[in-house]
Design a protein around this motif. Structure first.
Motif, PDB file in Angstrom:
ATOM      1  N   LYS A   6       0.832  -1.206   0.000  1.00  0.00           N
ATOM      2  CA  LYS A   6       0.000   0.000   0.000  1.00  0.00           C
ATOM      3  C   LYS A   6       0.866   1.255   0.000  1.00  0.00           C
ATOM      4  CE  LYS A   6      -3.526  -0.212   2.903  1.00  0.00           C
ATOM      5  NZ  LYS A   6      -4.385  -0.577   4.049  1.00  0.00           N
ATOM      6  N   ASP A   7       1.926   1.257   0.816  1.00  0.00           N
ATOM      7  CA  ASP A   7       2.829   2.415   0.881  1.00  0.00           C
ATOM      8  C   ASP A   7       3.544   2.629  -0.452  1.00  0.00           C
ATOM      9  OD1 ASP A   7       2.086   2.796   3.517  1.00  0.00           O
ATOM     10  OD2 ASP A   7       3.907   1.912   4.361  1.00  0.00           O
ATOM     11  N   THR A   8       4.036   1.556  -1.043  1.00  0.00           N
ATOM     12  CA  THR A   8       4.728   1.652  -2.335  1.00  0.00           C
ATOM     13  C   THR A   8       3.775   2.158  -3.409  1.00  0.00           C
ATOM     14  OG1 THR A   8       6.247  -0.135  -1.738  1.00  0.00           O
ATOM     15  CG2 THR A   8       6.026   0.353  -4.087  1.00  0.00           C
ATOM     16  N   THR A   9       2.566   1.621  -3.432  1.00  0.00           N
ATOM     17  CA  THR A   9       1.572   2.037  -4.422  1.00  0.00           C
ATOM     18  C   THR A   9       1.241   3.518  -4.244  1.00  0.00           C
ATOM     19  OG1 THR A   9       0.659  -0.197  -4.480  1.00  0.00           O
ATOM     20  CG2 THR A   9      -0.724   1.568  -5.354  1.00  0.00           C
ATOM     21  N   SER A  10       1.073   3.957  -3.006  1.00  0.00           N
ATOM     22  CA  SER A  10       0.786   5.374  -2.732  1.00  0.00           C
ATOM     23  C   SER A  10       1.922   6.260  -3.235  1.00  0.00           C
ATOM     24  CB  SER A  10       0.602   5.603  -1.230  1.00  0.00           C
ATOM     25  OG  SER A  10      -0.505   4.893  -0.754  1.00  0.00           O
ATOM     26  N   ARG A  11       3.139   5.848  -2.950  1.00  0.00           N
ATOM     27  CA  ARG A  11       4.315   6.625  -3.370  1.00  0.00           C
ATOM     28  C   ARG A  11       4.398   6.719  -4.893  1.00  0.00           C
ATOM     29  NH1 ARG A  11       8.977   4.745  -4.892  1.00  0.00           N
ATOM     30  NH2 ARG A  11       8.742   2.716  -3.883  1.00  0.00           N
ATOM     31  N   LEU A  12       4.122   5.620  -5.587  1.00  0.00           N
ATOM     32  CA  LEU A  12       4.183   5.610  -7.051  1.00  0.00           C
ATOM     33  C   LEU A  12       3.029   6.392  -7.677  1.00  0.00           C
ATOM     34  CD1 LEU A  12       5.216   1.876  -7.646  1.00  0.00           C
ATOM     35  CD2 LEU A  12       6.672   3.905  -7.849  1.00  0.00           C
ATOM     36  N   ALA A  13       1.868   6.368  -7.033  1.00  0.00           N
ATOM     37  CA  ALA A  13       0.683   7.031  -7.584  1.00  0.00           C
ATOM     38  C   ALA A  13       0.730   8.549  -7.401  1.00  0.00           C
ATOM     39  CB  ALA A  13      -0.573   6.475  -6.928  1.00  0.00           C
ATOM     40  N   GLN A  14       1.348   9.004  -6.324  1.00  0.00           N
ATOM     41  CA  GLN A  14       1.307  10.421  -5.966  1.00  0.00           C
ATOM     42  C   GLN A  14       1.717  11.363  -7.098  1.00  0.00           C
ATOM     43  OE1 GLN A  14      -0.191  10.718  -2.853  1.00  0.00           O
ATOM     44  NE2 GLN A  14      -0.576  12.698  -3.754  1.00  0.00           N
ATOM     45  N   PRO A  15       2.886  11.175  -7.739  1.00  0.00           N
ATOM     46  CA  PRO A  15       3.274  12.113  -8.804  1.00  0.00           C
ATOM     47  C   PRO A  15       2.329  12.064 -10.011  1.00  0.00           C
ATOM     48  CG  PRO A  15       5.012  10.467  -8.414  1.00  0.00           C
ATOM     49  CD  PRO A  15       3.938  10.220  -7.423  1.00  0.00           C
ATOM     50  N   ILE A  16       1.799  10.903 -10.312  1.00  0.00           N
ATOM     51  CA  ILE A  16       0.852  10.752 -11.428  1.00  0.00           C
ATOM     52  C   ILE A  16      -0.399  11.573 -11.126  1.00  0.00           C
ATOM     53  CG2 ILE A  16      -0.645   9.116 -12.655  1.00  0.00           C
ATOM     54  CD1 ILE A  16       1.531   6.936 -11.944  1.00  0.00           C
ATOM     55  N   LEU A  17      -0.902  11.448  -9.909  1.00  0.00           N
ATOM     56  CA  LEU A  17      -2.125  12.147  -9.514  1.00  0.00           C
ATOM     57  C   LEU A  17      -1.905  13.656  -9.429  1.00  0.00           C
ATOM     58  CD1 LEU A  17      -3.323   9.609  -6.832  1.00  0.00           C
ATOM     59  CD2 LEU A  17      -4.275   9.955  -9.114  1.00  0.00           C
ATOM     60  N   GLU A  18      -0.762  14.070  -8.890  1.00  0.00           N
ATOM     61  CA  GLU A  18      -0.466  15.501  -8.792  1.00  0.00           C
ATOM     62  C   GLU A  18      -0.454  16.144 -10.165  1.00  0.00           C
ATOM     63  OE1 GLU A  18       3.122  16.019  -6.492  1.00  0.00           O
ATOM     64  OE2 GLU A  18       2.151  15.239  -4.678  1.00  0.00           O
ATOM     65  N   GLU A  19       0.126  15.452 -11.143  1.00  0.00           N
ATOM     66  CA  GLU A  19       0.193  15.970 -12.505  1.00  0.00           C
ATOM     67  C   GLU A  19      -1.203  16.153 -13.107  1.00  0.00           C
ATOM     68  OE1 GLU A  19       1.811  14.121 -16.567  1.00  0.00           O
ATOM     69  OE2 GLU A  19       3.370  14.369 -15.043  1.00  0.00           O
ATOM     70  N   MET A  20      -2.148  15.341 -12.677  1.00  0.00           N
ATOM     71  CA  MET A  20      -3.518  15.398 -13.195  1.00  0.00           C
ATOM     72  C   MET A  20      -4.457  16.185 -12.274  1.00  0.00           C
ATOM     73  SD  MET A  20      -3.855  11.448 -14.529  1.00  0.00           S
ATOM     74  CE  MET A  20      -5.516  11.664 -15.159  1.00  0.00           C
TER      75      MET A  20
END
Length: 156
Positions: A6-20
């Motif tokens: 869950k932590d790894t997924t959150s870390r990987l998702a964060q920049p993608i979501l911020e960009e959008m």
């Protein structure tokens, strides 16, 4: 193991979501039947649509493949948290002032462990919820440190 995923997924998702201009609401990794599911719940100021979910899923899938934090097969699902969005963080609660909520607590407060009603205020320590019991309006003061779960609630 599950928390690390869950932590790894959150870390990987964060920049993608911020960009959008989207935000991460929650990540779940759980087994249902014989299949494992990695669920990522996202939201935006004006909600999210299937196109947003598809873009995030595609980009996140690439990042997960590169880092490979999960052994074995799983299904990645990216979706909106829905109408009864969980309120996981203080900022979620602040944003929900004026909305109908459902809150459960770890221990009873005035004999109750579940509170539903209009979230009137949150001062960082206490949620003030105005609910109805029969025809009477009651105001509950729920300490934030006793909240087990909180979510938006659909009012009928």
């Amino acid at each position: 193991m599950s928390e690390r995923i869950k932590d790894t997924t959150s870390r990987l998702a964060q920049p993608i979501l911020e960009e959008m201009n989207l935000e991460l609401v929650d990540v779940e990794y759980k087994k249902e039947g014989k299949n494992w599911f990695l669920r990522v719940f996202i939201d935006g100021e004006n909600g999210v649509d299937i196109e947003d979910c598809g873009k995030v899923s595609e980009q996140l899938s690439e990042k997960l493949d590169e880092e490979d934090p999960i052994q074995g097969m799983y299904y990645l699902e990216v979706s909106s948290p829905g109408a009864e969005r969980p309120l996981k963080h203080e900022k979620d609660i602040v944003r929900s002032i004026g909305k109908h909520v459902y809150v459960t607590t770890y221990e009873a407060i005035d004999g109750e462990k579940a509170f539903e009603g209009l979230l009137k205020d949150f001062d960082g320590e206490t949620l003030t919820i105005e609910g109805k019991v029969k025809q009477k309006t009651i105001t509950y003061a729920v300490p934030y440190n006793k909240v087990a779960k909180a979510r938006l609630a659909i009012q009928f």
